[in-house]
Design an enzyme around this catalytic site. Sequence first.
Site, mmCIF file in Angstrom:
data_model
loop_
_atom_site.group_PDB
_atom_site.id
_atom_site.type_symbol
_atom_site.label_atom_id
_atom_site.label_comp_id
_atom_site.label_asym_id
_atom_site.label_seq_id
_atom_site.Cartn_x
_atom_site.Cartn_y
_atom_site.Cartn_z
ATOM 1 C CB CYS A 119 -7.381 2.665 26.766
ATOM 2 S SG CYS A 119 -6.459 1.574 25.665
ATOM 3 C CG PHE A 260 -4.325 3.952 0.689
ATOM 4 C CD1 PHE A 260 -4.645 5.292 0.859
ATOM 5 C CD2 PHE A 260 -3.392 3.376 1.542
ATOM 6 C CE1 PHE A 260 -4.052 6.038 1.858
ATOM 7 C CE2 PHE A 260 -2.792 4.111 2.549
ATOM 8 C CZ PHE A 260 -3.113 5.458 2.712
ATOM 9 C CB VAL A 261 -9.861 -0.275 -1.750
ATOM 10 C CG1 VAL A 261 -10.504 -0.990 -2.939
ATOM 11 C CG2 VAL A 261 -9.114 -1.268 -0.871
ATOM 12 N NE ARG A 262 -7.785 7.400 -2.107
ATOM 13 C CZ ARG A 262 -7.333 7.383 -0.864
ATOM 14 N NH1 ARG A 262 -7.954 6.657 0.044
ATOM 15 N NH2 ARG A 262 -6.269 8.092 -0.513
ATOM 16 C CG ASP A 263 -8.528 7.164 -7.390
ATOM 17 O OD1 ASP A 263 -9.682 7.390 -7.806
ATOM 18 O OD2 ASP A 263 -7.966 7.853 -6.522
ATOM 19 C CB SER A 264 -7.797 1.427 -10.969
ATOM 20 O OG SER A 264 -9.056 1.597 -11.579
ATOM 21 N NE ARG A 265 -4.019 5.314 -5.527
ATOM 22 C CZ ARG A 265 -3.874 5.585 -4.242
ATOM 23 N NH1 ARG A 265 -3.322 4.693 -3.437
ATOM 24 N NH2 ARG A 265 -4.285 6.740 -3.739
#
Length: 284
Positions: A119, A260-265
């Site tokens: 926009c 990046f909430v994945r793989d225990s981090r």
Amino acid sequence: MSLVAPVTIHKIAGESLSEAPDLLAVEEPLEIRLGFGPATDRQQRPVSVTMRTPGHDEELAMGFLFTEGIIQQPADIISCRHCVQDSQKEGNVLRVELHPDVAVDWSRLERNTFTSSSCGLCGKATIDAVMAVSPGTITADFSVEPAILHALPERVRQTQLAFAYTGGIHAAALFDADGKLLIVREDIGRHNALDKLIGAAFWQNWLPLSQFGIFLSGRIGVELVQKSWLAGVPVLAAVGAPSSLAVQMAKEARMTLAGFVRDSRFNLYSEPERVNTSQLIFDS
């Protein structure tokens, strides 16, 4: 309507070729129409066409209309149903009848095109536009343990039936401080999945969502922060990365943003105090 569609594909693996059945996420247009005006002079007007995965269309419409500032409470809606008079569009046109007392600000729908990344507005103008219609900064006394965020991707994945078959659909999930999932909605569009979730919560009179968090299966764009802010969500977490403007808006809203909430981090980009890190070892 089904969430998935069967197809036959040719699979190539290395130097081998085979034919196999497969399933795809269904994508179809949904036109949202508004019925409005006094009882003696009802009018109809289309307000949006979005590409979505069929299912929970009423919630999608309500979530969209709420986050666009057209409706404020369930009592603003008289009915919400599919139109069936056009056989070619059957199931893909939804008419929302507003209470005669609801005054529609059509200019607000036009102004809210700031959510488009093309926009041309600067980040400050985008945030100012949202602040003008938001209920103010988020001050909710809500916090979660890191372990709750770590567990969310797998918990949500287990509820994603359409994703399990297709691998091509997004999810938005509402969770409480104990990590319990209260609402999970899927759609091929990230924004639609969130609108469906907010629409479901809106219809149950749960807004503002001051004692809940939202988890998203993809990246975090500014428009997803915008919708969550208007719903009063104190914690927004996602598998993917946030954009720079999403982080700016989260800071202005005083919303906790985790990416990046994945793989225990995970990474915290704003308001980190809502995540209890007191037991963690600081690595300098």
